[in-house]
Design a protein around this motif. Structure first.
Motif, short mmCIF file in Angstrom:
data_model
loop_
_atom_site.label_atom_id
_atom_site.label_comp_id
_atom_site.label_asym_id
_atom_site.label_seq_id
_atom_site.Cartn_x
_atom_site.Cartn_y
_atom_site.Cartn_z
N HIS A 587 50.74 38.83 40.53
CA HIS A 587 50.66 37.65 41.39
C HIS A 587 49.55 37.83 42.41
O HIS A 587 49.46 38.87 43.06
CB HIS A 587 51.98 37.41 42.13
CG HIS A 587 53.10 36.96 41.24
ND1 HIS A 587 53.26 35.66 40.81
CD2 HIS A 587 54.12 37.65 40.67
CE1 HIS A 587 54.31 35.56 40.04
NE2 HIS A 587 54.86 36.77 39.94
N ALA A 590 49.03 32.90 47.13
CA ALA A 590 49.30 31.48 46.88
C ALA A 590 48.56 30.66 47.92
O ALA A 590 49.10 30.35 48.97
CB ALA A 590 50.80 31.21 46.92
N GLY A 592 46.23 27.90 46.92
CA GLY A 592 45.68 26.67 46.39
C GLY A 592 46.62 25.49 46.49
O GLY A 592 47.73 25.57 47.00
N ARG A 595 47.67 24.87 40.21
CA ARG A 595 47.31 26.00 39.36
C ARG A 595 46.56 25.52 38.12
O ARG A 595 46.88 24.47 37.55
CB ARG A 595 48.55 26.80 38.92
CG ARG A 595 49.23 27.52 40.06
CD ARG A 595 50.28 28.50 39.53
NE ARG A 595 50.93 29.19 40.64
CZ ARG A 595 52.05 28.79 41.21
NH1 ARG A 595 52.64 27.71 40.76
NH2 ARG A 595 52.58 29.47 42.21
N ALA A 617 38.50 25.31 39.56
CA ALA A 617 39.52 25.72 40.53
C ALA A 617 38.97 25.64 41.95
O ALA A 617 39.67 25.22 42.88
CB ALA A 617 40.00 27.13 40.22
N SER A 621 40.64 23.29 44.66
CA SER A 621 41.51 24.19 45.44
C SER A 621 42.72 24.63 44.61
O SER A 621 43.86 24.58 45.07
CB SER A 621 41.97 23.52 46.74
OG SER A 621 40.88 23.22 47.56
N GLU A 623 44.69 27.58 42.11
CA GLU A 623 44.80 28.99 41.78
C GLU A 623 44.62 29.16 40.28
O GLU A 623 44.96 28.26 39.51
CB GLU A 623 46.16 29.54 42.20
CG GLU A 623 46.49 29.36 43.66
CD GLU A 623 47.98 29.42 43.95
OE1 GLU A 623 48.39 28.94 45.02
OE2 GLU A 623 48.72 29.92 43.09
N GLU A 625 45.53 30.92 36.77
CA GLU A 625 46.58 31.64 36.05
C GLU A 625 46.05 32.02 34.67
O GLU A 625 45.79 31.15 33.84
CB GLU A 625 47.83 30.77 35.90
CG GLU A 625 48.99 31.46 35.24
CD GLU A 625 50.03 31.93 36.23
OE1 GLU A 625 50.05 31.40 37.35
OE2 GLU A 625 50.81 32.83 35.89
N ILE A 664 38.32 33.57 43.75
CA ILE A 664 39.35 32.65 43.30
C ILE A 664 40.66 33.41 43.18
O ILE A 664 40.71 34.46 42.54
CB ILE A 664 38.98 32.04 41.93
CG1 ILE A 664 37.72 31.17 42.05
CG2 ILE A 664 40.11 31.20 41.38
CD1 ILE A 664 37.87 29.96 42.93
N PRO A 665 41.74 32.94 43.81
CA PRO A 665 43.04 33.62 43.65
C PRO A 665 43.49 33.56 42.20
O PRO A 665 43.42 32.50 41.57
CB PRO A 665 43.98 32.83 44.57
CG PRO A 665 43.32 31.52 44.76
CD PRO A 665 41.85 31.75 44.67
N VAL A 666 43.98 34.67 41.67
CA VAL A 666 44.30 34.73 40.24
C VAL A 666 45.65 35.40 40.04
O VAL A 666 45.99 36.38 40.71
CB VAL A 666 43.19 35.47 39.46
CG1 VAL A 666 43.01 36.89 39.95
CG2 VAL A 666 43.48 35.47 37.96
N HIS A 667 46.45 34.84 39.13
CA HIS A 667 47.68 35.44 38.65
C HIS A 667 47.49 35.73 37.16
O HIS A 667 46.72 35.05 36.48
CB HIS A 667 48.89 34.50 38.82
CG HIS A 667 48.90 33.76 40.13
ND1 HIS A 667 49.32 34.33 41.30
CD2 HIS A 667 48.52 32.50 40.44
CE1 HIS A 667 49.22 33.45 42.28
NE2 HIS A 667 48.72 32.33 41.78
#
Length: 876
Positions: A587, A590, A592, A595, A617, A621, A623, A625, A664-667
């Motif tokens: 994870h 969080a 954004g 997703r 993304a 805005s 996230e 995945e 970029i936030p990534v899961h």
């Protein structure tokens, strides 16, 4: 001797359970101080707001303060701690279920400041949810400063949450029950002990420093309550109404959040600011009593008023709470649900009083508070106790019990699940799946794994005898027992002093052994045992019941138990299709507004797809995945099949590194499944995906399929927006063969066929993000007209070109084309203008038309040598 005494005292105090008790007391104190600070800040700023609205025009002051406060709070939350948005209780519940959501001092500070600004600005939310998250965050930070086991850490976080609630309401019993009933659902000795201590201290300190209850001063007025048998039908009616409206409230909260994410699409500061402006505007048009939510609730409970006031109060607070919470503002739902319940109960009480001339609306208002909160949070025991603790009136107990139980049953039937579970599911967090994923090993205790036959030594033995015992055994340590009680442990390391001449062989073991020894109780979980083994870098731990030695547990015992359970699982196979199973997951933050799902399969194209996904993304805005699916035969169960995840994890780790470079936030997750499309659809549903981007090879050999079985299934069934990308493959100048290149192809010349349909507009809406990948973008909008048309209607082309020119600051030209075949016209135009990429909407043609004429996007994508992007909107 003095040094030994102090050493033993410190060891005794630092025993995990004793340390947890001291930490619980400290957590209760700190949580109470935070709750008082929150109350004082909101009271001071809120009083200034109300005073300003009385001096200056309310229609100007209240919306202005709401807008300004919302913008400031939104900026703080978005930039410093995105996880503080909303109530905070769902985040705490997720952390307690081992979901990696940040919960630390930073979260506590931002939640405190953001909550003060938001609530003082007039948004219809409560301070109790923030105090729960602040208390839990402070407890989590303390557990990091003073390391403890994961299990004790969870219990301390829960104790901090309970202390926050107890401090907010001056209701210590309700704080404990909320921990047991909603957060941990655990009745163990340590959970109850730490929660009781923290909640008690939190309530006492809060009352000493902050007066009575943070919301309702029941002790300062004389409440008139009553209960008779004739009232029971009306209390049942109140419970039914509360249950139905509470279920509607929960669905409304989710709908409001979805509207803000998928329709409004504003940044968090703008969302909260808009909610504050709307709240201020509405409240400015109402009587002055509505400017203070707590004061309005007291009027409903303690005063005499007409039926219009509770009716208006319920409708207005219901709508404004949905508006405020849906914006992502840092505020809770406790206080709004209590206000709604009070208004609903008072209204029913007036109805009975006017109909039969009996009953007191005050009693109904109190019962309504508990009933509506129960219908929303689904915690009947906590709901009953919290209102009783605030009133200390036994006359309200039976009405509360009737209303809360009826409301709970009706709400569960109408819409199962508490508001906190629904919020977590909306965020893509499914706690039941997380619990199942831990496997049966997590349920084992030390008693299930330990060796019951233990070789021990006596404290009266000499070191020479101990050396002889070590020489006859393979053990590297022995427990030391005296009169059946464990008093120490001696290891080979303790005997090294003999060889150095510091001790003689006649010295007794009691002079060199480690006392008291580090032990575990027979009921402790293997999680706690592994924590102690790793933290102290040891290979064995004595298992005790009280001080009596009952066994010993080693690392080998734990590995053996894990191996046995693994064999039991793999021995069972099921031939039928089963849901996919997550075997690896990470994870990211969080931060954004939604997703974007990117299934990855080919390492050669992964980098290019990640760059395209990151561009979209960043523009929206979202996230990121990343998903990797491992397919197993249908005769094997995905959850019970041994798979190798090395290659999958390597691919996803590369994706994480690239996404980090792109900021970029990534899961990530790896799923084992029977079918790739099924795994993607399950991920879309579980993680609330807004857009899925998939790479396509450009052709299919499956009969009856347009893009292929996987892609057709996703396009047909996915509720979110779908984007298919066929990357262009340049040809070698010498051989003329396609060159496989892991780098993103050139994307400067864009061709966008327009047909006026919704998918074409979705393709245009995707352009701003994707064009950021171009160095010198040139955009050409085209529309194919039939040869039989005398006049070309180019209004859509011109309007779209004007909009794109303003937003992208790039060259945009329009190209109306007259042709009999749309695919041929688009392909000729792309070749003539040496286009790098074609982006077009997915076809809405029916199956029969596709058979006769072919699918236009598929034909273009298959025959074109450049990059082709096909977009299907979420509404199709």
């Amino acid at each position: 001797m003095r040094r030994v005494f102090w050493s033993r005292l410190v060891q005794q105090l630092l025993q995990p359970k004793r340390l947890a008790i001291f930490e619980a007391c400290f957590i209760g104190l700190v949580a109470a101080l935070a709750a008082v600070l929150l109350k004082t800040g909101i009271s001071w700023l809120g009083s200034w707001r109300i005073l300003a609205s009385q001096v200056l025009p309310a229609w100007l002051v209240l919306p202005g303060i709401g807008l300004g406060g919302g913008l400031i709070a939104g900026i703080l939350v978005e930039r410093l701690a995105p996880e503080t948005a909303g109530s905070g209780i769902p985040q705490v519940k997720a952390v307690l279920s081992r979901v990696p959501i940040p919960l630390d001092l930073r979260v506590a500070v931002i939640k405190l400041i953001g909550g003060i600004i938001t609530l003082a600005s007039g948004l219809t939310l409560g301070r109790e949810g923030p105090t729960v998250q602040v208390g839990a965050a402070l407890a989590d930070q303390l557990s990091r400063w003073i390391p403890t086991s994961p299990e004790y850490r969870r219990q301390l976080i829960a104790a901090g949450a309970g202390a926050g609630l107890a401090a907010a309401f001056n209701a210590p019993i309700a704080g404990v029950l909320f921990v047991v009933e909603e957060l941990l659902q655990d009745m163990s000795e340590l959970t109850l002990g730490t929660a009781i201590l923290a909640s008690f201290i939190g309530a006492v300190v809060s009352k000493a420093l902050g007066g009575h209850s943070l919301d309702i001063h029941f002790q300062e007025v004389s409440l008139q309550t009553s209960f008779s048998v004739e009232d029971i039908p009306f209390y049942i009616a109140l419970g039914v109404l509360a249950g139905l409206l509470g279920a509607l409230f929960n669905r409304g909260i989710i709908a409001s959040l979805t509207f803000n994410r998928r329709v409004l699409r504003l940044g968090l500061p703008a969302q909260i600011g808009l909610a504050g402006f709307i709240s201020g505007l509405v409240i400015a048009m109402l009587p002055i009593d509505f400017r203070d939510s707590a004061g309005l609730r007291e009027i409903l409970i303690t005063g005499q008023t007409s039926w219009q006031i509770p009716a208006i109060a319920f409708v207005v607070q219901f709508i404004l709470t949905l508006v405020a919470y849906g914006s992502g503002a840092p505020g809770g739902l406790f206080a709004p649900t209590l206000s709604l319940g009070a208004a609903l109960g008072y209204f029913v009480g007036l109805w009975e009083q006017n109909l039969l001339g009996i009953g007191l609306p005050t009693t109904y208002a109190l019962a309504g508070m508990g009933a509506f909160f129960c219908a929303v949070a689904r915690v009947p025991i906590t709901s009953i106790v919290i209102v009783f603790e605030m009133t200390t009136d036994f006359n309200v107990v039976l009405p509360l019990m009737i209303c809360c139980i009826i409301a709970y049953l009706v709400a569960q039937k109408a819409a199962p699940g508490s508001i906190y579970d629904l919020l977590l599911e909306w965020s893509g967090i499914h706690l039941e799946a997380e619990t199942t994923r831990k496997g049966e090993l997590a349920a084992l205790s030390a008693a299930d794994v330990m060796q019951r036959r233990v070789e021990t030594l006596s404290s009266q033995m000499s070191l020479e005898e101990a050396v002889e015992a070590f020489s006859r055994s393979q053990h590297r340590g022995f427990p030391v027992v005296d009169q059946g009680k464990l008093i120490g442990i001696i290891t080979q390391k303790d005997l090294t002093h003999i060889g150095q001449g510091q001790l003689s062989g006649d010295t007794q073991i009691s002079n060199v052994m480690t006392a008291p020894p580090l032990t575990v109780q027979y009921s402790d979980t293997l999680t706690h045992v592994l924590y102690l083994l790793n933290r102290h870098n040891i290979s064995r731990l004595p298992v005790t019941e009280g001080r009596r030695l009952v066994g010993i547990i080693t690392r080998s015992d734990i590995i053996r138990a894990q191996s046995d359970q693994f064999k039991d699982k793999t021995a069972t196979v099921k031939p039928q299709a089963e849901p996919s199973y997550v075997v690896y997951q990470t994870h990211g933050p969080a931060v954004g507004q939604g997703r974007l799902l990117l299934p990855l399969a080919n390492p050669q194209t992964a980098a290019s797809l990640i760059q395209m996904a990151a561009a979209i993304a960043r523009d929206r805005s979202l996230e990121l995945e990343c998903l990797q699916v491992i397919v197993v035969p249908r005769k094997l169960h995905p959850a019970e099949t041994e798979v190798t995840t090395t290659a999958s994890r390597r691919l996803l780790q590369g994706a994480v590194r690239l996404a980090d470079q792109l900021q970029i936030p990534v899961h990530t997750q790896v799923r084992v499944a029977h079918d790739v499309a099924q795994a993607i659809l399950e991920t879309i549903k579980e993680r609330n995906i807004d857009l899925v981007l998939m790479g396509w090879k450009g052709s299919t050999t499956t009969p009856g399929r347009v893009f292929g079985s996987i892609y057709d299934t996703i396009i047909r069934q996915a509720a979110c927006e779908v984007v298919l990308v066929k990357l262009g493959t340049p040809e070698d100048e010498l051989t003329g063969l396609p060159v496989v290149n892991s780098q993103l192809p050139t994307l400067n010349r864009w061709l966008v066929p327009m047909a006026g349909g919704p998918n074409a507009q979705e393709a245009v809406r995707l352009l701003p993000g994707l064009v950021s990948l171009s160095n010198q973008p040139e955009i050409r909008l085209c529309q194919v007209f039939s040869n039989s048309e005398d006049v070309f209607e180019t209004t859509v082309l011109e309007q779209t070109a004007s909009m794109l020119s303003r937003r992208l600051r790039a060259e945009v030209v329009i190209a109306p084309v007259c042709a009999n075949s749309v695919p041929e016209a688009v392909l000729d135009l792309a070749q003539k203008n040496q286009c790098d990429v074609i982006i077009l909407g997915a076809s809405r043609e029916k199956l029969l038309q596709q058979v006769i004429k072919g699918n236009i996007p598929e034909v273009i994508a298959r025959q074109s040598g450049c990059t082709v992007i096909v977009v299907r909107g979420a509404s199709v």
